[in-house]
Scaffold this motif. Structure first.
Motif, PDB file in Angstrom:
ATOM      1  N   ALA A 133      -3.638   1.491   0.359  1.00 10.04           N
ATOM      2  CA  ALA A 133      -3.854   0.046   0.461  1.00 10.04           C
ATOM      3  C   ALA A 133      -2.746  -0.718  -0.261  1.00 10.04           C
ATOM      4  N   TRP A 134      -2.276  -0.183  -1.392  1.00  5.96           N
ATOM      5  CA  TRP A 134      -1.136  -0.805  -2.076  1.00  5.96           C
ATOM      6  C   TRP A 134       0.109  -0.759  -1.188  1.00  5.96           C
ATOM      7  N   LYS A 135       0.262   0.338  -0.472  1.00 10.33           N
ATOM      8  CA  LYS A 135       1.398   0.451   0.463  1.00 10.33           C
ATOM      9  C   LYS A 135       1.361  -0.668   1.487  1.00 10.33           C
ATOM     10  N   GLU A 136       0.176  -0.971   2.003  1.00 15.83           N
ATOM     11  CA  GLU A 136       0.048  -2.051   2.982  1.00 15.83           C
ATOM     12  C   GLU A 136       0.425  -3.392   2.373  1.00 15.83           C
ATOM     13  N   LEU A 137       0.046  -3.605   1.120  1.00 15.83           N
ATOM     14  CA  LEU A 137       0.367  -4.871   0.461  1.00 15.83           C
ATOM     15  C   LEU A 137       1.875  -5.042   0.278  1.00 15.83           C
ATOM     16  N   VAL A 138       2.588  -3.934   0.169  1.00 15.38           N
ATOM     17  CA  VAL A 138       4.051  -4.018   0.069  1.00 15.38           C
ATOM     18  C   VAL A 138       4.622  -4.706   1.304  1.00 15.38           C
ATOM     19  N   TYR A 139       4.080  -4.370   2.456  1.00 18.17           N
ATOM     20  CA  TYR A 139       4.552  -4.941   3.714  1.00 18.17           C
ATOM     21  C   TYR A 139       4.059  -6.370   3.927  1.00 18.17           C
ATOM     22  N   LEU A 140       2.947  -6.709   3.306  1.00 10.21           N
ATOM     23  CA  LEU A 140       2.292  -7.985   3.581  1.00 10.21           C
ATOM     24  C   LEU A 140       2.653  -9.079   2.585  1.00 10.21           C
ATOM     25  N   GLN A 141       3.557  -8.782   1.649  1.00 14.75           N
ATOM     26  CA  GLN A 141       3.986  -9.767   0.657  1.00 14.75           C
ATOM     27  C   GLN A 141       5.499  -9.960   0.752  1.00 14.75           C
ATOM     28  N   ASN A 142       5.954 -11.154   0.421  1.00 15.32           N
ATOM     29  CA  ASN A 142       7.378 -11.471   0.527  1.00 15.32           C
ATOM     30  C   ASN A 142       8.106 -11.446  -0.806  1.00 15.32           C
ATOM     31  N   ASP A 143       7.394 -11.789  -1.882  1.00  9.06           N
ATOM     32  CA  ASP A 143       8.031 -11.855  -3.192  1.00  9.06           C
ATOM     33  C   ASP A 143       8.410 -10.449  -3.670  1.00  9.06           C
ATOM     34  N   PRO A 144       9.689 -10.219  -4.016  1.00 12.14           N
ATOM     35  CA  PRO A 144      10.121  -8.878  -4.431  1.00 12.14           C
ATOM     36  C   PRO A 144       9.359  -8.337  -5.641  1.00 12.14           C
ATOM     37  N   LEU A 155       2.184   4.147  -6.540  1.00 17.52           N
ATOM     38  CA  LEU A 155       2.731   5.401  -7.052  1.00 17.52           C
ATOM     39  C   LEU A 155       1.884   5.955  -8.196  1.00 17.52           C
ATOM     40  N   ALA A 156       1.244   5.063  -8.936  1.00 18.06           N
ATOM     41  CA  ALA A 156       0.392   5.500 -10.045  1.00 18.06           C
ATOM     42  C   ALA A 156      -0.921   6.114  -9.550  1.00 18.06           C
ATOM     43  N   GLY A 157      -1.225   5.921  -8.274  1.00 18.28           N
ATOM     44  CA  GLY A 157      -2.496   6.396  -7.728  1.00 18.28           C
ATOM     45  C   GLY A 157      -2.460   7.791  -7.139  1.00 18.28           C
ATOM     46  N   ASN A 158      -1.432   8.580  -7.476  1.00 21.48           N
ATOM     47  CA  ASN A 158      -1.333   9.952  -6.962  1.00 21.48           C
ATOM     48  C   ASN A 158      -1.471   9.984  -5.442  1.00 21.48           C
ATOM     49  N   PRO A 159      -0.559   9.301  -4.736  1.00 22.85           N
ATOM     50  CA  PRO A 159      -0.689   9.165  -3.276  1.00 22.85           C
ATOM     51  C   PRO A 159      -0.383  10.437  -2.512  1.00 22.85           C
ATOM     52  N   ASP A 160      -0.795  10.451  -1.250  1.00 24.27           N
ATOM     53  CA  ASP A 160      -0.395  11.529  -0.348  1.00 24.27           C
ATOM     54  C   ASP A 160       1.108  11.443  -0.120  1.00 24.27           C
ATOM     55  N   SER A 161       1.702  12.509   0.384  1.00 26.27           N
ATOM     56  CA  SER A 161       3.158  12.587   0.496  1.00 26.27           C
ATOM     57  C   SER A 161       3.734  11.532   1.438  1.00 26.27           C
ATOM     58  N   GLU A 162       3.034  11.202   2.509  1.00 27.88           N
ATOM     59  CA  GLU A 162       3.523  10.180   3.436  1.00 27.88           C
ATOM     60  C   GLU A 162       3.564   8.813   2.757  1.00 27.88           C
ATOM     61  N   THR A 163       2.469   8.462   2.097  1.00 26.26           N
ATOM     62  CA  THR A 163       2.399   7.178   1.402  1.00 26.26           C
ATOM     63  C   THR A 163       3.413   7.116   0.271  1.00 26.26           C
ATOM     64  N   LYS A 164       3.528   8.197  -0.489  1.00 24.00           N
ATOM     65  CA  LYS A 164       4.492   8.228  -1.595  1.00 24.00           C
ATOM     66  C   LYS A 164       5.910   8.001  -1.091  1.00 24.00           C
ATOM     67  N   GLY A 165       6.261   8.655   0.004  1.00 22.04           N
ATOM     68  CA  GLY A 165       7.600   8.483   0.554  1.00 22.04           C
ATOM     69  C   GLY A 165       7.868   7.052   0.965  1.00 22.04           C
ATOM     70  N   ILE A 166       6.902   6.421   1.600  1.00 20.56           N
ATOM     71  CA  ILE A 166       7.070   5.035   2.042  1.00 20.56           C
ATOM     72  C   ILE A 166       7.209   4.099   0.844  1.00 20.56           C
ATOM     73  N   LEU A 167       6.401   4.317  -0.178  1.00 27.45           N
ATOM     74  CA  LEU A 167       6.492   3.494  -1.386  1.00 27.45           C
ATOM     75  C   LEU A 167       7.865   3.634  -2.038  1.00 27.45           C
ATOM     76  N   MET A 168       8.355   4.867  -2.140  1.00 26.01           N
ATOM     77  CA  MET A 168       9.666   5.093  -2.757  1.00 26.01           C
ATOM     78  C   MET A 168      10.796   4.507  -1.914  1.00 26.01           C
ATOM     79  N   LEU A 169      10.660   4.597  -0.593  1.00 22.35           N
ATOM     80  CA  LEU A 169      11.667   3.992   0.290  1.00 22.35           C
ATOM     81  C   LEU A 169      11.749   2.487   0.076  1.00 22.35           C
ATOM     82  N   ASN A 170      10.598   1.851   0.009  1.00 23.72           N
ATOM     83  CA  ASN A 170      10.575   0.404  -0.206  1.00 23.72           C
ATOM     84  C   ASN A 170      11.128   0.035  -1.575  1.00 23.72           C
ATOM     85  N   LYS A 171      10.795   0.838  -2.572  1.00 25.59           N
ATOM     86  CA  LYS A 171      11.315   0.569  -3.917  1.00 25.59           C
ATOM     87  C   LYS A 171      12.832   0.672  -3.930  1.00 25.59           C
ATOM     88  N   ALA A 172      13.360   1.687  -3.275  1.00 28.57           N
ATOM     89  CA  ALA A 172      14.807   1.872  -3.216  1.00 28.57           C
ATOM     90  C   ALA A 172      15.490   0.678  -2.569  1.00 28.57           C
TER      91      ALA A 172
END
Length: 215
Positions: A133-144, A155-172
């Motif tokens: 759900a946090w991953k979805e909020l990354v896409y749904l918010q504009n403020d960096p 990332l603090a929620g011990n995500p599955d590998s797909e979600t973790k990868g997407i979160l890290m990609l967005n962070k990068a």
């Protein structure tokens, strides 16, 4: 990710099953998907759709069973399989409330951004450790900064590998946009080199790395 089988009959059965499912005839869909699986036992698509059909029926045990089977057939990732297994296992083990994954999927089923945000926000407000759900909020918010906050919470929620990868990609990419390209490269390298990274996330990370290096 193999989405097309070799056998024409299996393809027809799969299409007929999807039509039956869309019409709400879940039992017929299950029958046809099982027939397709007998013909093409190594084809993940009907197994994935069988899991989803059981999810719609509220049969979470069978949904988890066939999402796990899909993951075994396509260990490098197949659509939302890894997130489904992560969530349904969490429900089964009491980590998440039963029905969470079905509720979460409503984000995908609606086209209205406001509705998507409302669903994701409701989830994190009640289950702050649910990373998808946090991953979805990354896409749904504009403020960096808000996006980075959502990423760190996910990332603090011990995500599955797909979600973790997407979160890290967005962070990068956010860090790159903020001028910290060195850290962005390190994150992308970690994604590419990780044994847990899904094929789709690895491919995106490689494209992002080329883009950063060219700028």
């Amino acid at each position: 990710m193999e989405t097309a089988p070799r056998n024409e009959q299996a393809t027809t059965l799969h299409l007929e099953a999807r039509e039956a499912g869309q019409a709400g005839n879940y039992d017929l869909a299950i029958q046809k998907l099982n027939e397709a699986m007998v013909i093409e036992p190594n084809w993940a698509y009907p197994v994935y759709d069988l899991a989803f059909t059981y999810l719609l029926k509220g049969d979470f045990a069978n949904a988890l069973k066939y999402y796990k089977q899909t993951d075994e057939l396509e260990p490098a990732g197949f659509f939302t399989t890894k997130t489904a297994v992560y969530t349904l296992e969490g429900e089964q083990n009491g980590l998440f409330p039963e029905g969470l994954y079905t509720f979460y999927m409503q984000i995908e089923w609606t086209e209205e951004p406001e509705k998507k945000y409302e669903i994701a926000k409701r989830i994190v407000d009640n289950i702050p450790g649910y990373a998808p759900a946090w991953k979805e909020l990354v896409y749904l918010q504009n403020d960096p900064e808000e996006r980075l906050y959502a990423i760190e919470q996910g990332l603090a929620g011990n995500p599955d590998s797909e979600t973790k990868g997407i979160l890290m990609l967005n962070k990068a990419m956010i860090l790159h946009e903020k001028g910290d390209s060195d850290t962005a490269r390190k994150l992308l390298e970690a994604i590419i080199e990780s044994q847990e990274t899904t094929a789709s996330n690895s491919a995106i990370a490689k494209v992002a790395m080329r883009s950063i290096n060219e700028n």
